[in-house]
Design a protein around this motif. Structure first.
Motif, short mmCIF file in Angstrom:
data_model
loop_
_atom_site.label_atom_id
_atom_site.label_comp_id
_atom_site.label_asym_id
_atom_site.label_seq_id
_atom_site.Cartn_x
_atom_site.Cartn_y
_atom_site.Cartn_z
N ASP A 311 0.82 -1.21 0.00
CA ASP A 311 0.00 0.00 0.00
C ASP A 311 0.86 1.27 0.00
OD1 ASP A 311 -1.75 2.07 0.31
OD2 ASP A 311 -3.06 0.99 1.69
N PRO A 312 1.28 1.69 -1.18
CA PRO A 312 2.16 2.87 -1.27
C PRO A 312 1.52 4.16 -0.75
CG PRO A 312 2.10 1.68 -3.36
CD PRO A 312 1.04 1.08 -2.49
N ASN A 313 0.20 4.14 -0.54
CA ASN A 313 -0.44 5.36 -0.03
C ASN A 313 -0.39 5.46 1.49
OD1 ASN A 313 -1.19 6.58 -2.43
ND2 ASN A 313 -2.82 5.04 -2.67
N HIS A 314 -0.05 4.37 2.15
CA HIS A 314 -0.02 4.40 3.62
C HIS A 314 1.31 3.99 4.21
CE1 HIS A 314 -4.39 4.39 2.91
NE2 HIS A 314 -4.38 5.18 3.97
N VAL A 315 2.25 3.60 3.35
CA VAL A 315 3.55 3.18 3.87
C VAL A 315 4.63 4.12 3.35
CG1 VAL A 315 5.23 1.31 4.01
CG2 VAL A 315 2.79 0.75 3.88
N VAL A 316 5.47 4.60 4.27
CA VAL A 316 6.66 5.35 3.86
C VAL A 316 7.81 4.36 3.88
CG1 VAL A 316 8.29 7.18 4.50
CG2 VAL A 316 5.83 7.49 4.94
N TYR A 317 8.46 4.18 2.75
CA TYR A 317 9.60 3.26 2.69
C TYR A 317 10.89 4.04 2.93
CZ TYR A 317 13.07 0.08 0.79
OH TYR A 317 14.18 -0.72 0.64
N LEU A 318 11.72 3.53 3.86
CA LEU A 318 13.00 4.20 4.14
C LEU A 318 14.15 3.23 3.87
CD1 LEU A 318 11.19 5.15 7.20
CD2 LEU A 318 12.65 6.98 6.40
N GLY A 319 15.01 3.60 2.94
CA GLY A 319 16.19 2.78 2.65
C GLY A 319 17.44 3.64 2.80
N THR A 320 18.60 3.00 2.84
CA THR A 320 19.83 3.75 3.12
C THR A 320 21.04 3.11 2.44
OG1 THR A 320 21.28 4.52 4.92
CG2 THR A 320 20.20 2.43 5.28
N ALA A 321 22.07 3.92 2.20
CA ALA A 321 23.34 3.39 1.72
C ALA A 321 24.26 3.06 2.89
CB ALA A 321 24.02 4.41 0.81
N SER A 322 23.79 3.26 4.11
CA SER A 322 24.66 3.09 5.28
C SER A 322 25.11 1.65 5.49
CB SER A 322 23.95 3.58 6.55
OG SER A 322 23.83 4.97 6.51
N LYS A 323 24.28 0.68 5.10
CA LYS A 323 24.66 -0.73 5.28
C LYS A 323 25.28 -1.27 3.99
CE LYS A 323 22.52 -1.07 9.26
NZ LYS A 323 23.05 -1.47 10.53
N SER A 324 24.71 -0.91 2.87
CA SER A 324 25.18 -1.49 1.62
C SER A 324 26.50 -0.87 1.17
CB SER A 324 24.13 -1.30 0.52
OG SER A 324 23.76 0.06 0.43
#
Ligand SMILES: Cc1ncc(COP(=O)(O)O)c(C=O)c1O
Length: 477
Positions: A311-324
């Motif tokens: 549900d892209p209308n209710h979920v904010v996705y957070l990703g990062t380069a800190s681990k990869s």
């Protein structure tokens, strides 16, 4: 009349009149000539030499050019130089100009021994940081060169608060392919780490009038602190072997979760709970903040797609380069419900606060395939480390059980009850940096504290890994 003087490559802040914030102590009139200005300049220069701001051997500008820079008479500068040569602070030689004398710097009179720096642990098993020695420097430099060569000059201006379009476009394709995220570059916003992203979301929620947010019983204190600083109380949800239980979510405006790999417990959120949390968000208009901090690192199970895909209308996705890649890049991304973009961009201050060159480089790194190659190699390295850790535990510490190891690069090691503190002390003696599980437990969590360690196996460089495992096994019961 304090001035920064940059003649001949020497940058120095001087106040020959003694009236500004410079170091001069004279009482000059500031008219550009006279004994007051001469004394002020002499004092300011002497002070700069004595304190080492002007290093021994430094060539000073000619009296003409310093006089022009400071707006004073040339003779005043020549007289000040002559005074300081006479005092031994400066030397003047035909052909090599006026220089700071070699022995001019007075050693500090304070004889207090310098405070001992806290010694670094021999082995760092605190979770959170990848193997920084394995940062793909060569590939990154190549990508940086290509990215900067191709960038239009306009890219170097003040940018879109969402971040560079090249990076948002590259991420949209990558996240959709690798993590099942429904992403449109228009709805991606680049932030200086997930922590900065949470700060922006917290600020936006507070601006809407929210006062609290639900979080997990275990997590990063730093994240709860960021939310608290934004004005939001954090309320922990119960946790069990199926992950965080969303049944107690009520009218909170948002919940912060690590669904693919609970941090630090390591379990994925059970599929019934994934559906339940999305249902809750739809029913109440709440937001799910999905922290997908180590989504790239999966070993023996099918990758668990991002919740955001449901549900892209209710979920904010957070990703990062800190681990990869590396946390020092301070590059992360949020995929936002369209309705939230304007508020978050406003919370960011209406400008792009992440360096454009690194954004362009990361975009090129991803689109060229270098990111996938790097992640594959890192996955292999961490998987091997995990396997050696599990083998070593089975052999040397059979009472200790490792869990949460199907993904990421940390493991939870459950200890026999009552042994946590003695293990931590023994670890300190061995020069082993470790965190206990209680370090990650929310102060209002209802579950009883468990004796356990959270061991990061990403941080040590390859050559130190075997030693780190040995040292760990020595301190375990
Ligand atoms: C649970 C969790 N989320 C996010 C992050 C990454 O945060 P950032 O992107 O601010 O470096 C970490 C890093 O340790 C983490 O452990």
């Amino acid at each position: 009349m304090a001035k920064s003087w940059a003649t001949l490559g020497v940058d120095l802040h001087l106040d020959p009149t003694g009236t500004g914030t410079g170091t001069g102590t004279g009482t000059g009139t500031g008219t550009g000539t006279g004994t007051g200005v001469r004394r002020g300049l002499t004092d300011a220069l002497r002070d700069a030499v004595r304190t080492g701001r002007l290093a021994p051997g430094t060539r000073l500008p000619s009296s003409r050019s310093l006089a022009t820079d400071l707006g004073i008479a040339r003779n005043t500068v020549a007289d000040a130089y002559a005074d300081l040569v006479a005092e031994g602070w400066l030397t003047a030689r035909q052909g090599s100009g006026t220089r700071v004398a070699e022995r001019a710097v007075v050693p500090p009179t304070d004889t207090t021994p310098p405070r001992r720096l806290r010694s670094r642990p021999t082995y760092d098993l605190v979770p959170g940081t990848p193997d920084l020695a394995a940062f793909p420097r060569t590939e990154w430099l190549k990508a940086a060169r290509r990215a900067l060569t191709a960038a239009p000059y306009q890219a170097l201006g003040y940018g879109d608060p969402r971040g560079r379009v090249e990076l948002r476009t590259a991420l949209a394709a990558y996240l959709s392919r690798a993590r099942g995220v429904g992403a449109d570059p228009e709805h991606i916003l680049i932030s200086a780490g997930i922590s900065n992203g949470l700060r922006l979301i917290g600020t936006a929620l507070r601006a809407r009038g929210s006062r609290a947010i639900a979080v997990e019983s275990y997590g990063l204190t730093a994240h709860w602190q960021i939310l608290a600083e934004a004005g939001l109380r954090t309320r922990p949800l119960p946790f069990d072997q199926l992950g965080t239980n969303p049944a107690q979510l009520t009218d909170e405006p948002a919940v912060l979760l690590t669904p693919a790999h609970q941090f630090p417990m390591g379990v994925p959120l059970h599929h019934d709970r994934r559906s339940a949390v999305v249902d809750w968000a739809r029913r109440t208009g709440g937001l799910v903040l999905e922290d997908d901090y180590d989504g790239e690192f999966r070993y023996d199970r099918q990758p668990i797609g991002a919740l955001q895909g449901l549900d892209p209308n209710h979920v904010v996705y957070l990703g990062t380069a800190s681990k990869s890649l590396a946390p020092g890049l301070r590059l992360a991304w949020m995929v936002l419900p369209p309705s939230l973009m304007e508020e978050i961009a406003k919370a960011k201050g209406g400008i792009d606060t992440c360096g454009v060159l690194d954004q362009l480089t990361l975009a090129e790194f991803i689109t060229s395939g270098a990111y996938d190659r790097h992640v594959r190699a890192a996955r292999l390295r961490y998987r091997r480390r995990r396997d050696t850790l599990v083998e070593a535990l089975a052999q040397h510490a059979p009472d200790v059980h490792a869990t949460g190891i199907a993904a990421g690069f940390h493991a939870v090691l459950s200890l026999p009850p009552g042994t946590e503190q003695s293990v931590v002390q023994a670890a300190a003696w061995q020069g082993l940096a470790l965190h206990t599980l209680s370090f990650y437990r929310h102060e209002h969590a209802v579950a009883a504290p468990l004796d356990a360690l959270v061991v990061g196996y990403g941080t040590p460089p390859d050559h130190a890994w075997a030693g780190a495992v040995e040292a760990l096994c020595r301190v375990l019961p």
